[in-house]
Enzyme design. Structure first.
Site, PDB file in Angstrom:
ATOM      1  N   THR A 330    -120.056   2.816  -2.264  1.00 57.65           N
ATOM      2  CA  THR A 330    -121.083   2.806  -3.353  1.00 57.65           C
ATOM      3  C   THR A 330    -122.073   3.294  -1.314  1.00 57.65           C
ATOM      4  O   THR A 330    -121.862   2.647  -0.646  1.00 57.65           O
ATOM      5  CB  THR A 330    -121.639   1.755  -3.702  1.00 57.65           C
ATOM      6  OG1 THR A 330    -121.414   0.882  -2.812  1.00 57.65           O
ATOM      7  CG2 THR A 330    -120.180   1.695  -4.690  1.00 57.65           C
ATOM      8  N   ASP A 331    -123.623   3.855  -2.756  1.00 59.90           N
ATOM      9  CA  ASP A 331    -124.586   3.793  -1.876  1.00 59.90           C
ATOM     10  C   ASP A 331    -124.876   1.871  -1.517  1.00 59.90           C
ATOM     11  O   ASP A 331    -124.717   1.107  -2.455  1.00 59.90           O
ATOM     12  CB  ASP A 331    -125.858   4.193  -1.565  1.00 59.90           C
ATOM     13  CG  ASP A 331    -126.793   4.473  -1.237  1.00 59.90           C
ATOM     14  OD1 ASP A 331    -127.129   3.733   0.388  1.00 59.90           O
ATOM     15  OD2 ASP A 331    -127.745   5.258  -0.966  1.00 59.90           O
ATOM     16  N   TRP A 332    -125.600   0.939  -1.148  1.00 59.70           N
ATOM     17  CA  TRP A 332    -126.408  -0.290  -0.771  1.00 59.70           C
ATOM     18  C   TRP A 332    -126.899   0.062  -2.460  1.00 59.70           C
ATOM     19  O   TRP A 332    -127.825   0.181  -2.896  1.00 59.70           O
ATOM     20  CB  TRP A 332    -126.919  -0.595   0.840  1.00 59.70           C
ATOM     21  CG  TRP A 332    -126.332  -0.786   1.455  1.00 59.70           C
ATOM     22  CD1 TRP A 332    -126.818  -1.906   2.439  1.00 59.70           C
ATOM     23  CD2 TRP A 332    -125.399  -0.576   2.288  1.00 59.70           C
ATOM     24  NE1 TRP A 332    -125.655  -2.033   3.371  1.00 59.70           N
ATOM     25  CE2 TRP A 332    -124.775  -0.608   3.127  1.00 59.70           C
ATOM     26  CE3 TRP A 332    -124.104   1.014   1.914  1.00 59.70           C
ATOM     27  CZ2 TRP A 332    -123.455  -0.387   4.078  1.00 59.70           C
ATOM     28  CZ3 TRP A 332    -123.267   1.336   3.100  1.00 59.70           C
ATOM     29  CH2 TRP A 332    -122.874   0.314   3.383  1.00 59.70           C
TER      30      TRP A 332
END
Length: 843
Positions: A330-332
């Site tokens: 995932t992105d953060w």
């Protein structure tokens, strides 16, 4: 504790004391005897325990399947979740999607609730973005990931350490794409990958692959182009360069993440065809040509489903259609439901929260998540770790060759700057020695964008420094005036616009006639630098001082140009920008315009290389400069609309933290469909200021001798042409192949880029024969009805030229029958009907 004990008899106090003392003595002796027995048992069992430990499978020595089989359920739930990060301003506890923290064997730093967003992995690599979970008993180490689309982003200093850990600030992606040179981009990747390796990082979070759908996207500087073919080729070259050094990439942001406003909650409503042909195509080319270690899913929703939870996106398209073999992270703090992310094929949740691990664990126990799915994702994480230099025991030096990498940076910057206009002003004449440098940014150059795309470099070269290094004299009085103005403008004011959002821009110094008149008499030429910056968390605006020039900037260009030209002296405008700005309204005033982009730490030196003629500019635009913002096909709906009212400040305005803490439901519909960038302007005959593929040179090139291996398509066709330098100085040319397809079952753009070649440095009179290959993929369009890539029969135009509107050679071939190139998954269908733009239909 003994007052109510039945073991203590009643009676006289003296007798009570004797009995109590005896009872205490007996109790102590019993405890001592028990400890002796336990110690003896431990000694007896120790060899068995040691033998059991020795028999545990170890990562790298046993098959991955055996490692998975030896893991506890808790370990599995932890391995697919990162070890957390500290984020300044985040409340304690697990509130919200971005709650930081740690769990189980997570490092102490992962338990912290406050602190800088970059710095969670201080004990491994200070300033890195995150780490994975370690399981020492099975030989599974933690690995480190760090930001870095334009260079590795780590902390340049460390506690109780006098050494420095600076990284190279390479040119931004818009400039790299403007080189149209995959070999050069590959060399940038190799240099960047070496710094990743030598600083102890395992995976760098980049490159960025999103399309320039709209010029106001705040992160366009991180992305290559409005065209997926260019983006795919450049991205693959970068990935191959970085990963040749034995480290990994995380290609982002997959997919259709084309705005920063409300990015955590923005639902992108887009047709299957537009997705396949525009927004996914570059990722697909990259996967096929480079097989990156990891892909990063984006924040936004696509047709109602969050990207990290989208099975169609992450499994059907990415793995089944394209054959991706790596890991998806995932992105953060991306996504909302960790269980759904696991099911979709999002293998690693970053940076990770305890709540995510707990949810995954509970879902397996409750039968809501098949253990086979979790095991599959665990295997992918383990396969990533197996490739990592940290797992392989690489002894990183913390001393990459920054000097050599600076040379790579300068070369890339030299080749990516675009000469937009030149009325015999450049290269600067030999008699030009004294320069008057106007504009704030002449003295405070912008090397790159803000947010996670920023780099902590050891130095940066301003325009003035670059000119001085090249032997020019810059007027000191004007320089002192700007220095005083910039200093005074900052006094008593905050330097930053907010969390990871960069510095507050200073209003352009208003230049009056007295100043200009005093300069024109003591200088040989004038240079005006216009600067713009943007980055993660916010989109740009169609306002003065952003997309438009400010009144002070416009007046400065007009005044300086008029004054210097009256004295037969030249005026050059430098655009030190990360993305597109308006140029049509003022470009007639100066004698020359050089688009320098944000060229990294050597920006000033590279600008001087081009201005002096040391380097002949060969950059070409990989994104269109429109006449005005309202001409952009997505102008009416960018960046989208909020769907619900809220008393909170909308995310995308103010501090970037609002995006995590106060996301608002929002939606954007891609009504322009496939007609993005030049596909729109050329098909609908819209004038532009500077077209896609455009870039001038100090020499001229002649195109001739177009040949096609066949005029009937039954197998790949080879196209060749000759490029001759007909000027007086050596130079490089970018020859571009466009194909115009017949309109049949599907509507088509006027033409589409299908190939490009950058020549070697051609001496005056020298000729190079270039070649392109036209195959089925060169002809195909996506048919939603059959979920297939098809080509309609008919006559196809072959156009070879210097830009999409400067076609020098024309040919054709015929496809005799309908062609199905490839069948793919029926995926990512919108839930509502989209009123898409089509030729002959007004928006």
């Amino acid at each position: 504790m003994y007052r109510n004990s039945k073991m203590i008899p009643t009676g006289k106090p003296e007798r009570h004391c004797r009995l109590f003392n005896k009872w205490i003595s007996n109790h102590i002796n019993q405890r001592i005897n028990m400890k002796k027995k336990l110690l003896a048992l431990a000694v007896f069992l120790l060899p068995a325990l040691v033998l059991q430990a020795q028999n545990l499978p170890q990562l790298g020595k046993a098959p991955v399947s055996k490692i998975v089989g030896a893991m506890t359920l808790e370990e599995k739930a932890n391995l697919v979740v990162g070890t957390g990060m500290r984020m300044m301003g985040m409340p304690s506890g697990n509130a919200g999607p971005g709650a930081p923290g740690g769990q189980g064997a997570r490092p102490a730093a992962a338990q912290a609730q406050q602190g800088p967003v970059i710095g969670q992995t201080q004990e491994m690599v200070a300033g890195a973005a995150g780490t994975t979970y370690s399981i020492p008993r099975l030989g599974i180490p933690a690995i480190v990931v760090a930001d870095g689309p334009a260079g590795l982003r780590i902390s340049p200093t460390r506690v109780n350490d006098k050494n420095t850990y600076y990284c190279t600030a390479f040119p931004v992606a818009t400039l790299l794409a403007s080189t149209w040179d995959v070999d050069l981009v590959n060399s940038v990747g190799k240099a960047m990958g070496n710094e990743v390796l030598e600083y102890g990082v395992d995976v760098i979070l980049g490159p960025g692959m999103n399309i320039h759908r709209n010029p106001l996207c705040g992160r366009n500087f991180e992305y290559y182009s409005e065209d997926p073919f260019v983006a795919g080729k450049m991205g693959a070259a970068m990935v191959n360069g970085i990963e040749s050094q034995g480290v990994g990439t995380s290609v982002k942001h997959y997919a259709a993440n084309n705005a920063e406003t409300n990015r955590n909650s923005l639902n992108t409503v887009v047709s299957q065809r537009a997705l396949r042909e525009i927004y996914l195509r570059g990722f697909g080319i990259l996967v096929q040509e480079s097989q990156p270690w990891t892909i990063m899913s984006s924040y936004n929703l696509i047709n109602g489903t969050y990207a990290p939870q989208n099975y169609d996106l992450l499994t059907k398209v990415l793995r089944n259609d394209w054959g991706f073999k790596g890991l998806v992270m995932t992105d953060w703090f991306g996504g909302r439901d960790p269980v759904e992310m696991m099911k979709a094929g999002n293998d690693l949740l970053m940076p990770g929260t305890p709540a995510q691990s707990a949810a995954i664990l509970a879902a397996v126990k409750e039968g809501k998540l098949d253990i086979k799915i979790l095991d599959r994702n665990v295997e992918r994480v383990l396969n990533l770790i197996l490739q990592a230099p940290r797992f392989k025991g690489y002894k990183f030096s913390n001393k990459p060759d920054l000097k050599a990498h600076a040379e790579v940076t300068r070369q890339a910057a030299d080749d990516g700057m675009v000469l937009l206009k030149n009325n015999s002003a450049l290269p600067l004449a030999q008699e030009v020695k004294k320069i008057a440098a106007f504009g704030n940014t002449s003295y405070e150059i912008i090397t790159g964008g803000t947010g996670s795309g920023d780099v902590n470099e050891a130095y940066s070269v301003s325009l003035v420094e670059g000119l001085q290094n090249a032997g020019y004299t810059v007027n000191e009085n004007l320089q002192s005036m700007y220095a005083s103005y910039l200093k005074a403008s900052r006094e008593g004011k905050p330097r930053s616009r907010g969390f990871m959002m960069g510095s507050i821009p200073i209003t352009e110094l208003a230049v009056n006639p007295d100043i200009v008149n005093s300069m024109v008499n003591v200088s040989d030429a004038a240079i005006i630098t216009i600067g713009r910056n943007s980055g993660e968390g916010n989109d740009r605006k169609d306002v003065e001082g952003d997309f438009e020039l400010s009144s002070a900037e416009r007046e400065m260009i007009q005044l300086v140009s008029k004054t210097y030209q009256a004295k037969s002296k030249k005026v050059i405008v430098i655009l030190n920008v990360g993305g597109v700005i308006e140029t049509a309204g003022w470009k007639d005033y100066p004698d020359a315009i050089l688009l320098a982009w944000q060229a990294g730490q050597e920006t000033g030196n590279s600008i001087a290389d081009v201005l002096s003629g040391k380097v002949n500019p060969s950059g070409k635009l990989a994104t269109t400069f429109p006449v005005k913002y309202s001409d952009v096909p997505s102008a009416k709906n960018f960046p989208g609309k909020v769907l619900e009212k809220s008393s909170e400040k909308p995310s995308g305005e103010g501090d970037m933290m609002s995006q995590f803490m106060r996301p608002q439901a929002a939606e954007v519909t891609y009504e322009e469909g496939i007609y993005v960038g030049y596909r729109y302007y050329n098909t609908f005959n819209v004038p532009v200021s500077y077209e896609f593929g455009y870039g001038s040179s100090y020499t001229t090139f002649e195109y001739s001798n177009l040949k096609l291996s066949s005029t009937n398509f039954s197998k790949p066709i080879t196209v060749t042409a000759d490029i001759k330098n007909t000027g007086k100085v050596a130079g490089k040319e970018v020859a571009q192949l466009y194909i115009g397809a017949p309109a049949g079952k599907l509507d088509k753009p006027e033409s589409e880029l299908k190939g490009f070649v950058k020549t070697r440095l051609l001496q005056p009179g020298e000729v190079q024969t270039i070649s392109f290959t036209i195959n089925g993929q060169s002809l195909e369009s996506f048919d939603e009805a059959t979920s297939s890539w098809i080509a309609d029969p008919g006559k196809y135009a072959v156009k070879v030229g210097s830009s999409c509107r400067d076609i020098r050679l024309n040919g054709f071939f015929t496809l005799g029958r309908s062609l199905t190139v490839k069948k793919e998954s029926n995926a990512l269908a919108p839930k509502v009907k989209i009123n898409e733009l089509k030729p002959g239909k007004a928006m």
